[in-house]
Design a protein around this motif. Structure first.
Motif: not given
Ligand SMILES: *Cc1c(COP(=O)(O)O)cnc(C)c1O
Length: 436
Positions: A105-107, A136-138, A250-252
């Protein structure tokens, strides 16, 4: 619309300034001064998923310092992939956010942010340096989004040995204006180094340093639009009946923040559910009322291995730090590694669908809530494509997942990165010594 820092000790700034600075001097995050309400017709129109059109409508409510045509063009170029709502079973649907070029989703945020920065820099004819921490994904999204942008040098800090080989390839094989920095430490070290670098006014001035982490409002705002589209698709399918739990792995907590912003703008959910992996500082905070940041630990869903989430202060700001208000809207749950693998297995056995480990955390949380009577139906944000995590899929299912072509190609390219210790001085040396 203006953006103020959370502390509220300075006047609000225009979107351009919030985007370019990323974080306010002194380390306080930018938040919108208000949440504009979306016209119900715009929400309805988002059901025929046209991410570019929905993205433009949402962003134009916040961004008034760029000509409309430019905003429309940047949104069109950034959101050129679909956002389907798919049924997993009777009670759980997935909002697939992983159809962009780096399959996460970070795209959405990274591509829009790169386009907007490029636009403003072209106006100003100046160069900037973007620094970003990644679990990782960012890193992959930012690397691909910013690659080849003439006026922008990008430094990506990632924890050595703690991200998947594929994620590493996606950011270390581009070269050009993208510099991969391998930090001998954890993701939290990387995040701390970025914050320290941004708090160093000398460095910030010399290199026009800014960040592309989800502390930057330019990354956060585009994420609101896919929740609008998901809600609209839900309403078309389900009518005016049950509202779903909206579950966000969720992470950040940037993605949850964007969902809550969408809620203030007009979408509805039975509850917003933050699903974390074993890094459970936020579920603990919701339970006890006491926030205790900790070093992150490694899990199968490594993009969520965060021990001191950046965006929590934005969520607190929405509720004046009132924990009981937050609890009314948000449920926070932690899901361990074993339950994550179990969920990948049972969904695959029942449906043939392969969940990535992050989405599996969300689905597992959704299922526990539904089983315990905490909701009837759920929409889970599917945050990444499973092909990004072949090691976990192999362990859970004993199968080799097929890699999309773009990913396979990056595996064959040579890795280029610079290794450093987790010290601010080393970051400074890199960023100032680059010479370009
Ligand atoms: C970054 C990420 C998350 C966490 O998203 P946040 O906005 O940091 O809470 C969850 N899943 C994937 C695959 C991600 O890349």
């Amino acid at each position: 619309m203006r953006f103020r820092n959370i502390r509220g000790d300075k006047r609000g700034v225009a979107f351009r300034d919030a985007l370019m600075e990323g974080i306010s001097t002194g380390g306080s995050l930018y938040i919108p001064e208000e949440f504009p309400i979306l016209d119900p017709r715009i929400i309805e129109a988002a059901a025929t998923p046209d991410p570019a059109a929905t993205g433009f409508e949402v962003l134009s409510k916040f961004i008034d310092d760029m000509p409309t045509d430019n905003l429309r063009r940047i949104a069109g170029e950034a959101f050129n992939f679909p956002v389907p709502l798919v049924s997993l079973d009777d009670s759980i649907s997935l909002l697939e956010l992983f159809h962009g070029p780096t399959l996460a989703f970070k795209d959405f945020g990274a591509r829009f942010m790169a386009g907007a920065m490029d636009y403003f820099l072209g106006e100003e004819e100046r160069n900037i340096t973007v620094i970003v921490a990644t679990s990782g994904d960012t890193g992959s999204a930012v690397a691909q989004g910013f690659f080849g942008k003439r006026n922008i040098s990008v430094y990506i800090l990632y924890p050595s040995g703690k991200i998947s080989p594929l994620q590493e390839r996606q950011m270390t094989t581009l070269g050009g204006n993208i510099h991969a920095v391998e930090v001998g430490g954890t993701f939290d070290d990387c995040q701390r180094l970025v914050k320290q670098a941004l708090a160093d006014s000398d460095l910030v001035r010399k290199r026009s340093l800014t960040t592309a982490n989800s502390i930057n409002p330019g990354r956060l705002l585009p994420q609101i639009s896919y929740y609008v589209s998901g809600y609209a698709q839900w309403k078309v399918r389900e009518g005016n009946g049950t509202l779903p739990l909206l579950v966000i792995p969720s992470g950040n907590f940037g993605n949850l923040t964007a969902a809550l912003y969408a809620g203030r703008m007009g979408i509805r959910a039975a509850k917003y559910v933050a699903a974390t992996n074993g890094n459970d500082v936020v579920p603990e905070y919701f339970r006890t009322g006491i926030y205790t940041p900790r070093a992150s630990k490694r899990t199968y869903s490594n993009a969520m291995d965060v021990g001191d989430p950046n965006n929590l202060s934005r969520i607190e700001a929405m509720y004046d730090s009132d924990i009981s208000g937050m609890r009314k809207d948000i449920t926070a749950m932690s899901v361990g590694d074993a339950a994550t693998l179990d969920e990948i297995r049972s969904v695959y056995e029942k449906t043939g669908y392969i969940l990535d480990p992050h989405t599996a955390v969300g689905v597992s949380a959704a299922r526990s809530l539904i089983v315990s009577g905490g909701g009837e139906k759920a929409v889970v944000a599917a945050t990444a494509h499973p092909a990004k995590f072949p090691e976990v899929i192999r362990e859970a299912l004993g199968i080799e997942i097929e890699l999309p072509d773009a990913l396979r190609r990056s595996l064959d390219l040579p890795k280029r990165s610079t290794k450093i210790e987790p010290e601010l001085e080393e970051v400074k040396r890199l960023v100032t010594g680059g010479g370009e």
